[in-house]
Scaffold this motif. Structure first.
Motif, PDB file in Angstrom:
ATOM      1  N   TRP A  42      28.847  91.890   2.585  1.00 59.21           N
ATOM      2  CA  TRP A  42      29.390  90.793   1.789  1.00 59.21           C
ATOM      3  C   TRP A  42      30.878  90.993   1.493  1.00 59.21           C
ATOM      4  O   TRP A  42      31.617  90.029   1.312  1.00 59.21           O
ATOM      5  CB  TRP A  42      28.607  90.653   0.487  1.00 59.21           C
ATOM      6  CG  TRP A  42      28.917  89.380  -0.238  1.00 59.21           C
ATOM      7  CD1 TRP A  42      28.423  88.137   0.041  1.00 59.21           C
ATOM      8  CD2 TRP A  42      29.803  89.216  -1.339  1.00 59.21           C
ATOM      9  NE1 TRP A  42      28.950  87.209  -0.819  1.00 59.21           N
ATOM     10  CE2 TRP A  42      29.794  87.836  -1.671  1.00 59.21           C
ATOM     11  CE3 TRP A  42      30.604  90.086  -2.068  1.00 59.21           C
ATOM     12  CZ2 TRP A  42      30.565  87.320  -2.726  1.00 59.21           C
ATOM     13  CZ3 TRP A  42      31.376  89.573  -3.114  1.00 59.21           C
ATOM     14  CH2 TRP A  42      31.350  88.204  -3.425  1.00 59.21           C
ATOM     15  N   LEU A  43      31.338  92.232   1.476  1.00 63.44           N
ATOM     16  CA  LEU A  43      32.733  92.523   1.143  1.00 63.44           C
ATOM     17  C   LEU A  43      33.646  92.528   2.363  1.00 63.44           C
ATOM     18  O   LEU A  43      34.861  92.691   2.227  1.00 63.44           O
ATOM     19  CB  LEU A  43      32.827  93.876   0.426  1.00 63.44           C
ATOM     20  CG  LEU A  43      32.072  93.954  -0.909  1.00 63.44           C
ATOM     21  CD1 LEU A  43      31.987  95.402  -1.378  1.00 63.44           C
ATOM     22  CD2 LEU A  43      32.739  93.083  -1.967  1.00 63.44           C
ATOM     23  N   ALA A  44      33.096  92.346   3.559  1.00 59.75           N
ATOM     24  CA  ALA A  44      33.901  92.428   4.781  1.00 59.75           C
ATOM     25  C   ALA A  44      34.928  91.302   4.829  1.00 59.75           C
ATOM     26  O   ALA A  44      34.649  90.161   4.440  1.00 59.75           O
ATOM     27  CB  ALA A  44      32.999  92.357   6.008  1.00 59.75           C
ATOM     28  N   GLY A  45      36.124  91.619   5.315  1.00 59.72           N
ATOM     29  CA  GLY A  45      37.146  90.613   5.541  1.00 59.72           C
ATOM     30  C   GLY A  45      37.957  90.234   4.321  1.00 59.72           C
ATOM     31  O   GLY A  45      38.795  89.332   4.398  1.00 59.72           O
ATOM     32  N   LEU A  46      37.743  90.900   3.187  1.00 59.30           N
ATOM     33  CA  LEU A  46      38.483  90.571   1.975  1.00 59.30           C
ATOM     34  C   LEU A  46      39.760  91.396   1.884  1.00 59.30           C
ATOM     35  O   LEU A  46      39.790  92.562   2.273  1.00 59.30           O
ATOM     36  CB  LEU A  46      37.621  90.830   0.739  1.00 59.30           C
ATOM     37  CG  LEU A  46      36.284  90.081   0.663  1.00 59.30           C
ATOM     38  CD1 LEU A  46      35.578  90.401  -0.645  1.00 59.30           C
ATOM     39  CD2 LEU A  46      36.490  88.576   0.803  1.00 59.30           C
ATOM     40  N   ASN A  47      40.821  90.787   1.341  1.00 60.35           N
ATOM     41  CA  ASN A  47      42.046  91.554   1.096  1.00 60.35           C
ATOM     42  C   ASN A  47      41.844  92.425  -0.145  1.00 60.35           C
ATOM     43  O   ASN A  47      40.832  92.285  -0.852  1.00 60.35           O
ATOM     44  CB  ASN A  47      43.252  90.621   0.971  1.00 60.35           C
ATOM     45  CG  ASN A  47      43.194  89.710  -0.248  1.00 60.35           C
ATOM     46  OD1 ASN A  47      42.762  90.108  -1.330  1.00 60.35           O
ATOM     47  ND2 ASN A  47      43.655  88.468  -0.085  1.00 60.35           N
ATOM     48  N   ILE A  51      37.051  84.111   0.192  1.00 58.11           N
ATOM     49  CA  ILE A  51      36.246  84.755  -0.855  1.00 58.11           C
ATOM     50  C   ILE A  51      35.474  83.712  -1.654  1.00 58.11           C
ATOM     51  O   ILE A  51      34.337  83.955  -2.082  1.00 58.11           O
ATOM     52  CB  ILE A  51      37.090  85.643  -1.784  1.00 58.11           C
ATOM     53  CG1 ILE A  51      36.159  86.442  -2.716  1.00 58.11           C
ATOM     54  CG2 ILE A  51      38.104  84.819  -2.578  1.00 58.11           C
ATOM     55  CD1 ILE A  51      36.815  87.495  -3.544  1.00 58.11           C
ATOM     56  N   ASP A  52      36.049  82.506  -1.824  1.00 60.13           N
ATOM     57  CA  ASP A  52      35.316  81.476  -2.551  1.00 60.13           C
ATOM     58  C   ASP A  52      34.125  80.968  -1.735  1.00 60.13           C
ATOM     59  O   ASP A  52      33.073  80.638  -2.297  1.00 60.13           O
ATOM     60  CB  ASP A  52      36.250  80.330  -2.926  1.00 60.13           C
ATOM     61  CG  ASP A  52      37.174  80.697  -4.083  1.00 60.13           C
ATOM     62  OD1 ASP A  52      36.912  81.717  -4.738  1.00 60.13           O
ATOM     63  OD2 ASP A  52      38.151  79.957  -4.329  1.00 60.13           O
ATOM     64  N   GLN A  53      34.276  80.909  -0.411  1.00 56.55           N
ATOM     65  CA  GLN A  53      33.113  80.592   0.428  1.00 56.55           C
ATOM     66  C   GLN A  53      32.024  81.645   0.244  1.00 56.55           C
ATOM     67  O   GLN A  53      30.837  81.313   0.150  1.00 56.55           O
ATOM     68  CB  GLN A  53      33.528  80.522   1.894  1.00 56.55           C
ATOM     69  CG  GLN A  53      34.399  79.336   2.254  1.00 56.55           C
ATOM     70  CD  GLN A  53      34.803  79.358   3.715  1.00 56.55           C
ATOM     71  OE1 GLN A  53      34.139  79.946   4.559  1.00 56.55           O
ATOM     72  NE2 GLN A  53      35.913  78.710   4.022  1.00 56.55           N
ATOM     73  N   LYS A  54      32.428  82.906   0.187  1.00 59.62           N
ATOM     74  CA  LYS A  54      31.457  83.982  -0.012  1.00 59.62           C
ATOM     75  C   LYS A  54      30.775  83.853  -1.370  1.00 59.62           C
ATOM     76  O   LYS A  54      29.569  84.083  -1.508  1.00 59.62           O
ATOM     77  CB  LYS A  54      32.148  85.345   0.112  1.00 59.62           C
ATOM     78  CG  LYS A  54      32.415  85.774   1.553  1.00 59.62           C
ATOM     79  CD  LYS A  54      33.107  87.134   1.588  1.00 59.62           C
ATOM     80  CE  LYS A  54      33.217  87.663   3.013  1.00 59.62           C
ATOM     81  NZ  LYS A  54      32.028  88.387   3.454  1.00 59.62           N
TER      82      LYS A  54
END
Length: 245
Positions: free
Chosen positions: A169-174, A146-149
């Motif tokens: 942009w929200l894909a792959g986040l817990n 998420i910090d990379q994003k």
């Protein structure tokens, strides 16, 4: 849907890859300060549409305009300088640079093209905006996903885009990261930014978007307010199939 005072206008856009029609006769406008979601099943042409707006692909037919100025025949770097900024489904950072240097690159090559100390100061302010200034001198390889994003988003914002394109942009986040991400985009929306987001997270679409454009098999099947679109039977059928519509 025709929007008064449109910042971004997509008119009769088609994209063919050989015999495959990835996007077919798409038209929609985005008004200033509006947040529009582009949604649809996997493979419906959403990212191809974003790629054409940002100049990665040239349309086969049709026109894309930014504030009335044709951009669909321009190279990606020209479109970025005209004021279209984007993030990618898979984060794309400059691995040999620090967090700060990545964001400075956005300021240097963006819409206003800041340089030197001005670019550095502006990059710090944008990193603070996304909650990452404390890590400004860290290598990007040390960051969580998420910090990379957040850094990629900061780099895009440092270009001072008139229109911000968020491609999943929200894909792959817990779940915790997702809540943080939605809040960040919500704050950007409240600043009055003009945003187009491709997204599968329906909670985000419902809470963030003024309007939705729905694609299925490359074509637009709905365009309207978020509540109206998400209750449309054609949209439900596209996502779930005839048995659930």
């Amino acid at each position: 849907m025709k929007q008064a005072g449109a910042v971004l206008s997509v008119k009769n856009i088609t994209k063919r890859f050989g015999g495959l029609v990835a996007v077919s006769n798409m038209s929609f406008d985005v008004a200033e300060h509006e947040m529009v979601g582009i949604i649809g099943p996997n493979g419906s042409g959403k990212t191809t549409m974003i790629n054409m707006i940002s100049g990665v692909f040239a349309p086969t037919d049709g026109r894309i305009s930014l504030r009335g100025r044709l951009i669909s025949d321009a190279a990606p770097q020209i479109i970025a300088r005209e004021g279209v900024g984007r993030t990618f489904q898979l984060v794309r950072l400059l691995p040999g640079l620090s967090v700060l240097e990545n964001v400075m690159a956005g300021a240097v090559y963006g819409h206003k093209r800041r340089w030197g100390r001005e670019a550095e100061d502006f990059a710090h302010s944008v990193l603070e905006r996304v909650g990452m200034d404390a890590m400004s001198h860290a290598p990007v390889s040390s960051l969580t996903y998420i910090d990379q994003k957040r850094v990629e988003l900061a780099r895009t914002l440092a270009g001072e885009p008139k229109v911000l394109l968020l491609d999943e942009w929200l894909a792959g986040l817990n779940p915790t990261e997702l809540e943080t991400g939605i809040e960040l985009i919500h704050n950007l929306r409240n600043e009055g930014r003009t945003i187009v987001m491709v997204e599968h997270v329906m909670d985000a679409i419902r809470s963030l978007c003024d309007r939705c454009v729905v694609m299925s098999s490359g074509a637009k099947i709905a365009d309207g307010t978020t509540d109206d679109v998400l209750s449309d039977q054609d949209v439900i059928r596209a996502y779930l199939g005839d048995d659930d519509a």
